[in-house]
Design an enzyme around this catalytic site. Structure first.
Site, PDB file in Angstrom:
ATOM      1  N   LYS A 134       0.820  -1.217   0.000  1.00  0.00           N
ATOM      2  CA  LYS A 134       0.000   0.000   0.000  1.00  0.00           C
ATOM      3  C   LYS A 134       0.855   1.269   0.000  1.00  0.00           C
ATOM      4  CE  LYS A 134      -2.138   1.826   3.413  1.00  0.00           C
ATOM      5  NZ  LYS A 134      -3.056   2.215   2.369  1.00  0.00           N
TER       6      LYS A 134
ATOM      7  N   VAL B 287      -9.535   6.832   1.536  1.00  0.00           N
ATOM      8  CA  VAL B 287      -8.704   6.419   2.673  1.00  0.00           C
ATOM      9  C   VAL B 287      -7.687   7.523   2.999  1.00  0.00           C
ATOM     10  CG1 VAL B 287      -6.986   4.739   3.448  1.00  0.00           C
ATOM     11  CG2 VAL B 287      -9.050   3.973   2.256  1.00  0.00           C
TER      12      VAL B 287
ATOM     13  N   ASN C   8       3.083   6.861  -7.198  1.00  0.00           N
ATOM     14  CA  ASN C   8       1.667   7.199  -7.242  1.00  0.00           C
ATOM     15  C   ASN C   8       1.516   8.701  -7.459  1.00  0.00           C
ATOM     16  OD1 ASN C   8      -1.033   7.578  -6.790  1.00  0.00           O
ATOM     17  ND2 ASN C   8      -1.049   6.797  -4.703  1.00  0.00           N
TER      18      ASN C   8
ATOM     19  N   CYS D 144      -3.272   9.706  -6.691  1.00  0.00           N
ATOM     20  CA  CYS D 144      -4.213   9.501  -5.584  1.00  0.00           C
ATOM     21  C   CYS D 144      -5.183  10.673  -5.523  1.00  0.00           C
ATOM     22  CB  CYS D 144      -3.500   9.361  -4.254  1.00  0.00           C
ATOM     23  SG  CYS D 144      -4.677   9.132  -2.893  1.00  0.00           S
TER      24      CYS D 144
END
Lengths: 256, 304
Positions: free
Chosen positions: B47, B73, B129, B132
Protein backbone atom coordinates in the site's frame (compact mmCIF):
# COMPACT_ATOMS: atom_id res chain seq x y z
CA UNK A 1 -7.51 -22.35 12.41
CA UNK A 2 -6.93 -19.75 9.75
CA UNK A 3 -9.33 -17.47 7.91
CA UNK A 4 -11.04 -19.20 5.02
CA UNK A 5 -13.59 -18.94 2.24
CA UNK A 6 -16.30 -21.51 2.81
CA UNK A 7 -19.70 -22.51 1.46
CA UNK A 8 -22.61 -23.09 3.82
CA UNK A 9 -26.01 -24.60 3.15
CA UNK A 10 -29.11 -22.90 4.54
CA UNK A 11 -30.91 -25.61 6.55
CA UNK A 12 -33.48 -23.44 8.32
CA UNK A 13 -34.99 -19.98 8.09
CA UNK A 14 -36.82 -18.20 10.86
CA UNK A 15 -37.35 -14.68 12.07
CA UNK A 16 -36.61 -12.88 15.31
CA UNK A 17 -37.19 -9.25 16.13
CA UNK A 18 -38.13 -8.58 12.51
CA UNK A 19 -34.78 -9.94 11.33
CA UNK A 20 -34.05 -12.95 9.18
CA UNK A 21 -32.51 -15.83 11.13
CA UNK A 22 -30.51 -18.30 9.06
CA UNK A 23 -29.27 -21.68 10.26
CA UNK A 24 -26.26 -22.71 8.20
CA UNK A 25 -24.52 -26.04 7.81
CA UNK A 26 -20.85 -25.81 6.83
CA UNK A 27 -19.87 -27.67 3.67
CA UNK A 28 -16.35 -29.03 3.32
CA UNK A 29 -14.45 -28.61 6.57
CA UNK A 30 -17.30 -28.76 9.06
CA UNK A 31 -15.35 -27.57 12.11
CA UNK A 32 -16.60 -24.28 13.55
CA UNK A 33 -14.73 -24.58 16.86
CA UNK A 34 -12.36 -21.78 15.94
CA UNK A 35 -15.15 -19.18 15.97
CA UNK A 36 -15.42 -17.11 19.14
CA UNK A 37 -18.28 -14.86 20.34
CA UNK A 38 -18.13 -11.37 18.84
CA UNK A 39 -16.46 -12.44 15.62
CA UNK A 40 -18.15 -11.89 12.27
CA UNK A 41 -18.36 -13.35 8.79
CA UNK A 42 -18.37 -11.67 5.37
CA UNK A 43 -21.39 -12.87 3.41
CA UNK A 44 -21.51 -12.83 -0.36
CA UNK A 45 -24.79 -11.57 -1.82
CA UNK A 46 -25.12 -12.35 -5.51
CA UNK A 47 -27.58 -9.54 -6.15
CA UNK A 48 -27.59 -7.09 -9.08
CA UNK A 49 -25.13 -4.17 -8.67
CA UNK A 50 -23.94 -5.45 -5.27
CA UNK A 51 -20.16 -5.61 -5.16
CA UNK A 52 -18.99 -6.06 -1.59
CA UNK A 53 -19.64 -8.77 0.94
CA UNK A 54 -21.69 -7.84 3.98
CA UNK A 55 -20.20 -8.18 7.46
CA UNK A 56 -22.62 -10.10 9.67
CA UNK A 57 -22.06 -10.95 13.34
CA UNK A 58 -21.97 -14.57 14.34
CA UNK A 59 -25.25 -14.93 16.22
CA UNK A 60 -24.50 -18.41 17.49
CA UNK A 61 -22.54 -21.58 16.92
CA UNK A 62 -24.79 -24.35 18.15
CA UNK A 63 -23.51 -27.45 19.98
CA UNK A 64 -24.56 -29.56 16.95
CA UNK A 65 -22.29 -27.57 14.62
CA UNK A 66 -24.57 -25.04 12.96
CA UNK A 67 -23.79 -21.40 12.38
CA UNK A 68 -26.63 -18.96 13.07
CA UNK A 69 -26.70 -15.54 11.40
CA UNK A 70 -29.19 -12.76 12.01
CA UNK A 71 -29.66 -10.47 9.02
CA UNK A 72 -31.63 -7.25 8.98
CA UNK A 73 -33.05 -6.79 5.46
CA UNK A 74 -32.40 -3.11 4.78
CA UNK A 75 -30.58 -2.89 1.43
CA UNK A 76 -30.17 -4.77 -1.86
CA UNK A 77 -27.67 -7.23 -0.42
CA UNK A 78 -29.38 -8.03 2.86
CA UNK A 79 -32.80 -8.26 1.16
CA UNK A 80 -31.26 -10.74 -1.28
CA UNK A 81 -29.87 -12.82 1.59
CA UNK A 82 -33.33 -12.69 3.22
CA UNK A 83 -34.88 -13.98 -0.02
CA UNK A 84 -32.76 -17.14 -0.12
CA UNK A 85 -34.48 -20.45 0.59
CA UNK A 86 -33.67 -23.52 2.64
CA UNK A 87 -31.26 -25.59 0.55
CA UNK A 88 -29.56 -22.56 -1.00
CA UNK A 89 -25.83 -22.02 -0.54
CA UNK A 90 -24.11 -19.01 1.01
CA UNK A 91 -20.43 -18.24 0.56
CA UNK A 92 -18.72 -16.81 3.63
CA UNK A 93 -15.28 -15.55 4.57
CA UNK A 94 -14.64 -16.40 8.20
CA UNK A 95 -13.82 -16.16 11.05
CA UNK A 96 -13.08 -12.44 11.20
CA UNK A 97 -12.43 -9.92 13.96
CA UNK A 98 -11.25 -10.21 17.53
CA UNK A 99 -14.31 -11.28 19.54
CA UNK A 100 -15.33 -10.54 23.13
CA UNK A 101 -12.96 -10.98 26.03
CA UNK A 102 -14.58 -13.70 28.14
CA UNK A 103 -11.55 -14.42 30.34
CA UNK A 104 -11.83 -14.79 34.15
CA UNK A 105 -15.61 -14.53 34.29
CA UNK A 106 -16.12 -17.72 36.30
CA UNK A 107 -18.38 -17.03 39.29
CA UNK A 108 -18.80 -13.42 38.24
CA UNK A 109 -21.71 -11.39 36.91
CA UNK A 110 -21.83 -10.15 33.34
CA UNK A 111 -24.29 -7.66 31.86
CA UNK A 112 -25.07 -7.92 28.16
CA UNK A 113 -26.92 -5.00 26.56
CA UNK A 114 -28.30 -5.13 23.03
CA UNK A 115 -30.66 -3.46 20.64
CA UNK A 116 -31.91 -4.22 17.16
CA UNK A 117 -29.77 -6.64 15.16
CA UNK A 118 -27.04 -5.89 17.73
CA UNK A 119 -28.49 -8.60 19.97
CA UNK A 120 -27.08 -11.20 17.53
CA UNK A 121 -23.52 -11.53 18.91
CA UNK A 122 -24.87 -11.52 22.48
CA UNK A 123 -26.54 -14.89 21.87
CA UNK A 124 -23.23 -16.69 21.33
CA UNK A 125 -21.59 -14.59 24.05
CA UNK A 126 -24.24 -15.60 26.59
CA UNK A 127 -23.69 -19.25 25.69
CA UNK A 128 -19.93 -18.94 26.19
CA UNK A 129 -20.20 -16.95 29.44
CA UNK A 130 -22.67 -19.32 31.07
CA UNK A 131 -20.52 -22.27 29.98
CA UNK A 132 -17.57 -20.52 31.62
CA UNK A 133 -19.50 -20.29 34.89
CA UNK A 134 -20.56 -16.65 34.75
CA UNK A 135 -23.95 -15.35 35.79
CA UNK A 136 -25.46 -13.50 32.84
CA UNK A 137 -28.05 -10.72 32.78
CA UNK A 138 -29.20 -9.52 29.38
CA UNK A 139 -30.98 -6.20 28.82
CA UNK A 140 -32.56 -5.86 25.40
CA UNK A 141 -34.20 -2.76 24.01
CA UNK A 142 -36.48 -2.15 21.05
CA UNK A 143 -38.90 0.42 19.71
CA UNK A 144 -41.89 -1.87 20.20
CA UNK A 145 -42.91 -5.48 20.85
CA UNK A 146 -42.18 -6.47 17.23
CA UNK A 147 -38.48 -5.64 17.68
CA UNK A 148 -38.08 -8.16 20.47
CA UNK A 149 -40.49 -10.88 19.29
CA UNK A 150 -38.84 -14.28 19.38
CA UNK A 151 -35.55 -12.96 20.76
CA UNK A 152 -35.88 -14.74 24.12
CA UNK A 153 -35.86 -18.21 22.55
CA UNK A 154 -32.43 -17.59 21.00
CA UNK A 155 -30.62 -17.40 24.32
CA UNK A 156 -29.41 -20.19 26.56
CA UNK A 157 -32.00 -20.84 29.31
CA UNK A 158 -29.54 -19.97 32.09
CA UNK A 159 -29.38 -16.32 31.01
CA UNK A 160 -31.64 -13.79 32.76
CA UNK A 161 -33.46 -11.71 30.15
CA UNK A 162 -34.90 -8.23 30.67
CA UNK A 163 -36.77 -6.34 27.95
CA UNK A 164 -37.55 -2.68 27.45
CA UNK A 165 -39.45 -0.95 24.63
CA UNK A 166 -39.75 2.70 23.73
CA UNK A 167 -43.55 2.49 23.47
CA UNK A 168 -44.10 0.10 26.38
CA UNK A 169 -45.81 -2.49 24.15
CA UNK A 170 -43.63 -5.21 25.69
CA UNK A 171 -41.44 -5.36 28.77
CA UNK A 172 -40.43 -2.25 30.64
CA UNK A 173 -41.57 1.11 29.18
CA UNK A 174 -38.40 3.08 28.49
CA UNK A 175 -34.77 2.71 27.51
CA UNK A 176 -32.65 -0.34 28.37
CA UNK A 177 -30.61 1.88 30.67
CA UNK A 178 -33.69 2.42 32.85
CA UNK A 179 -34.16 -1.31 33.53
CA UNK A 180 -33.52 -2.25 37.19
CA UNK A 181 -31.20 -5.05 36.12
CA UNK A 182 -29.08 -2.54 34.20
CA UNK A 183 -28.03 -0.79 37.41
CA UNK A 184 -26.97 -3.87 39.41
CA UNK A 185 -23.30 -4.59 40.11
CA UNK A 186 -21.41 -6.40 37.37
CA UNK A 187 -17.84 -7.46 36.80
CA UNK A 188 -18.07 -6.62 33.11
CA UNK A 189 -20.53 -5.08 30.66
CA UNK A 190 -20.81 -6.04 26.99
CA UNK A 191 -22.88 -4.03 24.53
CA UNK A 192 -23.87 -4.21 20.88
CA UNK A 193 -26.58 -2.05 19.37
CA UNK A 194 -27.28 1.35 17.88
CA UNK A 195 -24.49 3.85 18.54
CA UNK A 196 -26.57 6.08 20.90
CA UNK A 197 -27.33 2.99 23.02
CA UNK A 198 -23.66 1.95 23.11
CA UNK A 199 -22.56 5.45 24.06
CA UNK A 200 -25.13 5.62 26.88
CA UNK A 201 -24.04 2.20 28.17
CA UNK A 202 -20.37 3.19 27.91
CA UNK A 203 -21.04 6.41 29.86
CA UNK A 204 -22.81 4.47 32.59
CA UNK A 205 -19.99 1.91 32.77
CA UNK A 206 -17.42 4.67 33.09
CA UNK A 207 -19.40 6.27 35.93
CA UNK A 208 -19.60 2.93 37.70
CA UNK A 209 -15.97 2.07 37.03
CA UNK A 210 -17.03 -1.18 35.37
CA UNK A 211 -15.06 -2.85 32.61
CA UNK A 212 -17.02 -2.39 29.36
CA UNK A 213 -16.74 -3.73 25.82
CA UNK A 214 -18.72 -2.57 22.80
CA UNK A 215 -18.97 -4.05 19.31
CA UNK A 216 -18.81 -1.54 16.45
CA UNK A 217 -20.13 -1.91 12.92
CA UNK A 218 -18.37 0.77 10.85
CA UNK A 219 -18.77 0.54 7.06
CA UNK A 220 -16.43 -2.16 5.79
CA UNK A 221 -15.11 -3.31 2.45
CA UNK A 222 -12.62 -6.15 2.85
CA UNK A 223 -13.00 -7.27 6.48
CA UNK A 224 -9.33 -8.29 6.41
CA UNK A 225 -7.46 -5.13 7.41
CA UNK A 226 -6.39 -4.38 3.84
CA UNK A 227 -8.60 -1.53 2.61
CA UNK A 228 -8.49 0.66 5.75
CA UNK A 229 -12.07 1.82 5.13
CA UNK A 230 -13.65 0.87 8.48
CA UNK A 231 -11.28 2.78 10.76
CA UNK A 232 -12.27 4.05 14.20
CA UNK A 233 -10.42 6.86 15.94
CA UNK A 234 -8.88 5.42 19.08
CA UNK A 235 -6.25 6.30 21.66
CA UNK A 236 -3.85 4.44 19.32
CA UNK A 237 -4.87 6.46 16.25
CA UNK A 238 -7.04 5.27 13.36
CA UNK A 239 -7.35 1.50 13.51
CA UNK A 240 -9.35 -1.07 11.56
CA UNK A 241 -12.60 -2.21 13.17
CA UNK A 242 -12.46 -5.42 11.11
CA UNK A 243 -9.17 -6.72 12.50
CA UNK A 244 -8.51 -4.86 15.76
CA UNK A 245 -12.26 -4.90 16.54
CA UNK A 246 -15.14 -5.14 16.11
CA UNK A 247 -15.01 -5.40 19.91
CA UNK A 248 -13.31 -2.56 21.76
CA UNK A 249 -12.75 -1.81 25.40
CA UNK A 250 -14.40 1.61 25.80
CA UNK A 251 -11.09 2.92 27.20
CA UNK A 252 -9.68 2.58 23.68
CA UNK A 253 -12.36 4.79 22.09
CA UNK A 254 -12.55 8.56 21.87
CA UNK A 255 -16.21 8.70 22.88
CA UNK A 256 -16.03 11.31 25.63
CA UNK B 1 1.58 -28.08 -23.53
CA UNK B 2 4.30 -26.13 -21.77
CA UNK B 3 2.92 -22.67 -21.00
CA UNK B 4 4.91 -19.49 -20.59
CA UNK B 5 3.20 -17.01 -18.33
CA UNK B 6 6.25 -14.94 -17.49
CA UNK B 7 6.46 -11.34 -18.64
CA UNK B 8 9.29 -8.83 -18.71
CA UNK B 9 8.54 -5.28 -17.62
CA UNK B 10 12.09 -4.15 -18.24
CA UNK B 11 14.96 -2.87 -16.12
CA UNK B 12 15.21 -6.02 -14.04
CA UNK B 13 11.52 -6.57 -13.31
CA UNK B 14 10.56 -9.97 -14.65
CA UNK B 15 7.36 -11.55 -13.32
CA UNK B 16 6.61 -15.29 -13.25
CA UNK B 17 3.11 -14.41 -14.43
CA UNK B 18 1.33 -11.18 -15.36
CA UNK B 19 -0.81 -10.97 -12.22
CA UNK B 20 0.00 -8.34 -9.62
CA UNK B 21 -2.22 -7.08 -6.83
CA UNK B 22 -2.97 -3.37 -6.70
CA UNK B 23 -1.73 -0.99 -4.05
CA UNK B 24 -4.17 -0.31 -1.23
CA UNK B 25 -6.20 -3.44 -1.89
CA UNK B 26 -3.84 -6.08 -0.59
CA UNK B 27 -2.31 -4.58 2.57
CA UNK B 28 1.21 -5.89 2.86
CA UNK B 29 0.30 -9.28 1.43
CA UNK B 30 0.36 -10.82 4.90
CA UNK B 31 -3.36 -10.11 5.29
CA UNK B 32 -4.02 -12.57 2.45
CA UNK B 33 -1.59 -15.32 3.38
CA UNK B 34 -4.40 -17.44 4.92
CA UNK B 35 -6.20 -17.53 1.58
CA UNK B 36 -3.50 -17.81 -1.06
CA UNK B 37 0.10 -18.82 -1.56
CA UNK B 38 1.71 -15.42 -2.16
CA UNK B 39 4.51 -17.05 -4.17
CA UNK B 40 2.00 -17.93 -6.89
CA UNK B 41 1.52 -14.28 -7.81
CA UNK B 42 3.60 -12.40 -10.33
CA UNK B 43 3.98 -9.96 -7.49
CA UNK B 44 2.11 -7.66 -5.17
CA UNK B 45 2.19 -3.93 -4.68
CA UNK B 46 2.16 -2.88 -1.06
CA UNK B 47 0.00 0.00 0.00
CA UNK B 48 0.91 3.65 -0.56
CA UNK B 49 3.97 4.48 1.50
CA UNK B 50 4.91 8.02 2.45
CA UNK B 51 7.94 9.55 4.14
CA UNK B 52 6.12 10.28 7.40
CA UNK B 53 3.23 8.38 9.01
CA UNK B 54 -0.23 9.48 7.88
CA UNK B 55 -3.51 9.00 9.75
CA UNK B 56 -5.55 9.32 6.57
CA UNK B 57 -9.01 10.83 6.23
CA UNK B 58 -11.89 10.80 8.70
CA UNK B 59 -14.63 8.18 8.56
CA UNK B 60 -16.74 7.41 6.65
CA UNK B 61 -14.19 6.54 4.00
CA UNK B 62 -16.17 4.22 1.78
CA UNK B 63 -19.51 3.88 0.06
CA UNK B 64 -20.66 1.10 -2.24
CA UNK B 65 -22.03 2.17 -5.63
CA UNK B 66 -23.46 0.06 -8.47
CA UNK B 67 -20.80 -2.60 -9.19
CA UNK B 68 -18.21 -0.37 -7.58
CA UNK B 69 -17.11 1.48 -4.50
CA UNK B 70 -15.88 4.96 -3.72
CA UNK B 71 -13.07 5.24 -1.21
CA UNK B 72 -11.27 8.10 0.45
CA UNK B 73 -8.70 6.42 2.67
CA UNK B 74 -6.18 9.19 2.20
CA UNK B 75 -2.95 7.18 2.22
CA UNK B 76 -3.11 6.04 5.83
CA UNK B 77 0.23 4.34 6.51
CA UNK B 78 2.94 4.21 9.13
CA UNK B 79 5.64 5.73 6.95
CA UNK B 80 8.62 4.32 5.07
CA UNK B 81 10.77 3.71 8.15
CA UNK B 82 8.09 1.46 9.64
CA UNK B 83 7.95 -0.42 6.34
CA UNK B 84 11.71 -0.85 6.21
CA UNK B 85 12.04 -2.03 9.82
CA UNK B 86 8.88 -4.02 10.46
CA UNK B 87 7.21 -5.06 7.19
CA UNK B 88 10.05 -5.71 4.76
CA UNK B 89 11.61 -8.50 6.86
CA UNK B 90 8.26 -10.34 6.84
CA UNK B 91 7.75 -10.28 3.08
CA UNK B 92 11.20 -10.05 1.50
CA UNK B 93 11.37 -13.84 1.05
CA UNK B 94 7.75 -14.46 0.01
CA UNK B 95 8.79 -15.88 -3.37
CA UNK B 96 7.05 -13.17 -5.35
CA UNK B 97 8.04 -9.68 -6.48
CA UNK B 98 7.30 -7.06 -3.82
CA UNK B 99 6.70 -3.64 -5.36
CA UNK B 100 6.31 -0.60 -3.10
CA UNK B 101 3.81 2.10 -4.00
CA UNK B 102 5.38 5.47 -3.17
CA UNK B 103 3.48 8.66 -2.52
CA UNK B 104 4.37 12.12 -1.33
CA UNK B 105 3.21 15.69 -0.80
CA UNK B 106 6.31 17.10 -2.50
CA UNK B 107 8.90 15.94 -5.02
CA UNK B 108 11.48 15.79 -2.22
CA UNK B 109 9.17 13.40 -0.31
CA UNK B 110 9.00 10.99 -3.25
CA UNK B 111 12.78 11.06 -3.59
CA UNK B 112 13.37 10.53 0.13
CA UNK B 113 11.11 7.46 0.19
CA UNK B 114 12.78 6.03 -2.92
CA UNK B 115 16.23 6.53 -1.38
CA UNK B 116 15.27 4.62 1.79
CA UNK B 117 13.83 1.78 -0.26
CA UNK B 118 17.05 1.59 -2.30
CA UNK B 119 18.67 -0.09 0.74
CA UNK B 120 16.31 -3.07 0.40
CA UNK B 121 17.72 -5.66 -2.02
CA UNK B 122 14.46 -7.59 -2.50
CA UNK B 123 12.57 -4.53 -3.72
CA UNK B 124 13.17 -4.57 -7.46
CA UNK B 125 10.59 -1.97 -8.34
CA UNK B 126 8.58 0.93 -7.01
CA UNK B 127 5.30 2.25 -8.29
CA UNK B 128 5.16 6.03 -8.05
CA UNK B 129 1.67 7.20 -7.24
CA UNK B 130 0.96 10.51 -8.95
CA UNK B 131 -2.74 9.77 -9.08
CA UNK B 132 -4.21 9.50 -5.58
CA UNK B 133 -7.44 11.53 -5.64
CA UNK B 134 -7.80 11.52 -1.85
CA UNK B 135 -5.00 13.73 -0.57
CA UNK B 136 -4.88 17.51 -0.58
CA UNK B 137 -1.21 17.95 -1.48
CA UNK B 138 0.75 15.91 -4.00
CA UNK B 139 -0.90 12.80 -5.37
CA UNK B 140 -3.19 13.57 -8.25
CA UNK B 141 -2.03 17.20 -8.38
CA UNK B 142 1.20 15.90 -9.96
CA UNK B 143 -0.48 13.40 -12.21
CA UNK B 144 -2.94 15.62 -14.03
CA UNK B 145 -0.45 17.66 -16.03
CA UNK B 146 2.28 16.44 -18.35
CA UNK B 147 4.76 18.79 -16.72
CA UNK B 148 3.94 17.75 -13.11
CA UNK B 149 4.02 14.06 -14.00
CA UNK B 150 7.32 14.42 -15.81
CA UNK B 151 8.91 16.40 -12.96
CA UNK B 152 8.10 13.78 -10.32
CA UNK B 153 9.20 10.96 -12.61
CA UNK B 154 12.51 12.62 -13.50
CA UNK B 155 13.25 13.41 -9.85
CA UNK B 156 12.52 9.89 -8.62
CA UNK B 157 14.52 8.53 -11.57
CA UNK B 158 17.60 10.30 -10.14
CA UNK B 159 17.02 8.63 -6.73
CA UNK B 160 16.06 5.14 -7.88
CA UNK B 161 17.99 3.04 -10.38
CA UNK B 162 15.82 -0.09 -10.37
CA UNK B 163 12.46 -0.52 -12.11
CA UNK B 164 10.33 2.62 -11.95
CA UNK B 165 6.61 2.20 -12.59
CA UNK B 166 4.44 5.32 -12.63
CA UNK B 167 0.75 5.00 -11.76
CA UNK B 168 -1.44 7.28 -13.84
CA UNK B 169 -4.66 9.09 -13.05
CA UNK B 170 -7.67 8.63 -15.35
CA UNK B 171 -8.92 12.07 -14.28
CA UNK B 172 -7.30 13.79 -17.25
CA UNK B 173 -8.23 14.82 -20.76
CA UNK B 174 -5.46 12.86 -22.49
CA UNK B 175 -3.98 10.00 -20.46
CA UNK B 176 -1.78 8.93 -23.38
CA UNK B 177 -0.14 12.36 -23.35
CA UNK B 178 0.68 11.99 -19.63
CA UNK B 179 2.04 8.48 -20.31
CA UNK B 180 4.29 9.81 -23.04
CA UNK B 181 5.55 12.54 -20.71
CA UNK B 182 6.54 10.09 -17.96
CA UNK B 183 8.11 7.79 -20.56
CA UNK B 184 10.28 10.69 -21.74
CA UNK B 185 11.13 11.50 -18.10
CA UNK B 186 12.58 8.03 -17.55
CA UNK B 187 9.78 5.74 -16.37
CA UNK B 188 10.31 2.02 -17.07
CA UNK B 189 6.57 1.29 -17.16
CA UNK B 190 3.21 2.90 -16.53
CA UNK B 191 0.30 1.44 -14.57
CA UNK B 192 -3.26 2.57 -15.12
CA UNK B 193 -5.86 3.38 -14.08
CA UNK B 194 -6.00 4.70 -10.54
CA UNK B 195 -9.50 5.48 -9.29
CA UNK B 196 -11.93 7.83 -11.01
CA UNK B 197 -12.94 10.91 -9.05
CA UNK B 198 -16.53 10.28 -7.97
CA UNK B 199 -19.25 11.30 -5.55
CA UNK B 200 -22.27 9.83 -3.82
CA UNK B 201 -24.95 11.58 -1.79
CA UNK B 202 -26.97 10.03 1.03
CA UNK B 203 -30.35 11.55 0.21
CA UNK B 204 -32.01 10.55 3.51
CA UNK B 205 -29.35 12.38 5.50
CA UNK B 206 -28.91 15.02 2.80
CA UNK B 207 -25.15 14.89 2.93
CA UNK B 208 -22.20 13.29 1.10
CA UNK B 209 -21.70 9.61 1.89
CA UNK B 210 -17.98 9.98 2.58
CA UNK B 211 -16.19 12.53 4.74
CA UNK B 212 -14.18 14.09 1.92
CA UNK B 213 -17.29 14.59 -0.27
CA UNK B 214 -15.48 13.16 -3.33
CA UNK B 215 -13.43 9.99 -3.52
CA UNK B 216 -12.05 7.40 -5.91
CA UNK B 217 -14.33 4.98 -7.76
CA UNK B 218 -13.06 1.44 -8.35
CA UNK B 219 -14.48 -1.97 -9.18
CA UNK B 220 -16.15 -3.48 -12.25
CA UNK B 221 -18.00 -0.18 -12.87
CA UNK B 222 -14.76 1.42 -14.13
CA UNK B 223 -13.45 -1.52 -16.16
CA UNK B 224 -14.56 -0.47 -19.67
CA UNK B 225 -12.98 2.95 -19.16
CA UNK B 226 -9.76 1.36 -17.93
CA UNK B 227 -9.57 -1.02 -20.90
CA UNK B 228 -10.05 1.89 -23.28
CA UNK B 229 -7.32 3.93 -21.58
CA UNK B 230 -4.86 1.03 -21.56
CA UNK B 231 -5.49 0.55 -25.28
CA UNK B 232 -4.89 4.27 -25.95
CA UNK B 233 -1.71 4.38 -23.85
CA UNK B 234 -0.28 1.16 -25.27
CA UNK B 235 -0.57 2.57 -28.79
CA UNK B 236 1.27 5.71 -27.73
CA UNK B 237 4.25 4.58 -25.59
CA UNK B 238 7.02 2.01 -26.06
CA UNK B 239 7.47 1.15 -22.37
CA UNK B 240 5.33 -1.67 -20.93
CA UNK B 241 1.83 -0.87 -19.69
CA UNK B 242 0.36 -2.44 -16.55
CA UNK B 243 -3.43 -2.48 -16.67
CA UNK B 244 -5.88 -2.30 -13.81
CA UNK B 245 -9.43 -1.24 -13.11
CA UNK B 246 -12.24 -3.59 -12.07
CA UNK B 247 -10.54 -6.88 -12.93
CA UNK B 248 -12.32 -9.71 -11.10
CA UNK B 249 -11.61 -12.74 -13.29
CA UNK B 250 -9.29 -14.07 -15.99
CA UNK B 251 -11.47 -12.82 -18.86
CA UNK B 252 -11.24 -9.30 -17.46
CA UNK B 253 -7.47 -9.63 -17.14
CA UNK B 254 -7.20 -10.88 -20.73
CA UNK B 255 -9.12 -7.85 -22.02
CA UNK B 256 -6.37 -5.63 -20.62
CA UNK B 257 -3.62 -7.82 -22.07
CA UNK B 258 -5.28 -7.88 -25.49
CA UNK B 259 -5.63 -4.10 -25.28
CA UNK B 260 -1.87 -3.84 -24.78
CA UNK B 261 -1.02 -4.50 -21.13
CA UNK B 262 2.08 -6.56 -20.35
CA UNK B 263 0.87 -7.23 -16.81
CA UNK B 264 -2.30 -6.54 -14.84
CA UNK B 265 -3.23 -5.66 -11.28
CA UNK B 266 -6.12 -7.09 -9.30
CA UNK B 267 -7.55 -4.48 -6.95
CA UNK B 268 -11.05 -4.20 -5.54
CA UNK B 269 -11.67 -7.90 -6.33
CA UNK B 270 -9.37 -8.78 -3.41
CA UNK B 271 -11.99 -7.33 -1.08
CA UNK B 272 -14.73 -9.57 -2.44
CA UNK B 273 -12.81 -12.74 -3.11
CA UNK B 274 -9.53 -12.97 -1.17
CA UNK B 275 -8.38 -15.73 -3.55
CA UNK B 276 -9.23 -13.79 -6.75
CA UNK B 277 -5.63 -13.04 -7.74
CA UNK B 278 -4.48 -16.66 -7.78
CA UNK B 279 -7.72 -17.78 -9.44
CA UNK B 280 -6.95 -15.28 -12.21
CA UNK B 281 -3.49 -16.83 -12.68
CA UNK B 282 -5.15 -20.25 -13.05
CA UNK B 283 -7.85 -18.83 -15.30
CA UNK B 284 -5.28 -17.32 -17.67
CA UNK B 285 -3.53 -20.71 -17.91
CA UNK B 286 -6.84 -22.40 -18.69
CA UNK B 287 -7.55 -19.85 -21.40
CA UNK B 288 -4.15 -20.38 -23.04
CA UNK B 289 -4.68 -24.16 -23.07
CA UNK B 290 -8.18 -23.85 -24.47
CA UNK B 291 -6.93 -21.60 -27.26
CA UNK B 292 -3.76 -23.58 -27.86
CA UNK B 293 -1.53 -20.60 -27.13
CA UNK B 294 1.78 -21.40 -25.46
CA UNK B 295 2.91 -17.93 -24.42
CA UNK B 296 0.91 -15.16 -22.75
CA UNK B 297 3.03 -12.61 -24.61
CA UNK B 298 1.40 -13.69 -27.88
CA UNK B 299 -1.89 -12.17 -26.72
CA UNK B 300 -0.54 -8.74 -25.91
CA UNK B 301 -1.84 -5.93 -28.11
CA UNK B 302 -3.75 -8.25 -30.43
CA UNK B 303 -6.30 -5.46 -30.65
CA UNK B 304 -4.30 -3.11 -32.85
Amino acid sequence: MSKRIQDFKIVNKASAGGNCLLTLLPLGTPDLHDITPGQFVQVQALAPEVLLRRPISVCDVTPDGHLILMVKPIGNATRHIDSLAVGDTLNLVLPLGNGFDTSDMQGRRALLVGGGVGVAPLVFLARALTAAGASVDICIGGRSAADIAGIDSLFVPDAHLHFATDDGSAGHHGLVTSLNAFSADYHRIYCCGPTPMMKAVAASARNRGTDCFVSLENMMACGLGACLCCIEKTVRGNICVCTEGPVFNINQLLWN
Amino acid sequence: MELNLSVDLGNGLRLKNPVLTASGTFGYGIEYADFIDLSRLGGFIVKGTTLNPREGNDAPRMVETPSGMINAVGLQNKGVDHFVKHIYPLIADCGSEVIVNVSGASIADYQAVAERLADLPAIHAIEVNISCPNVKAGGMAFGTSCQGAAEVTAAVRRSWARHLMVKLSPNVTDIAGIAAAVEDAGADSVSLINTLLAMHIDVERQRPSISTITGGLSGPAVRPIAVRMVWQVARRVKIPVVGLGGIVNADDALQFIMAGATAIQVGTANFINPAASVQIVDGISDYLRRHNISDINQLRSIIP
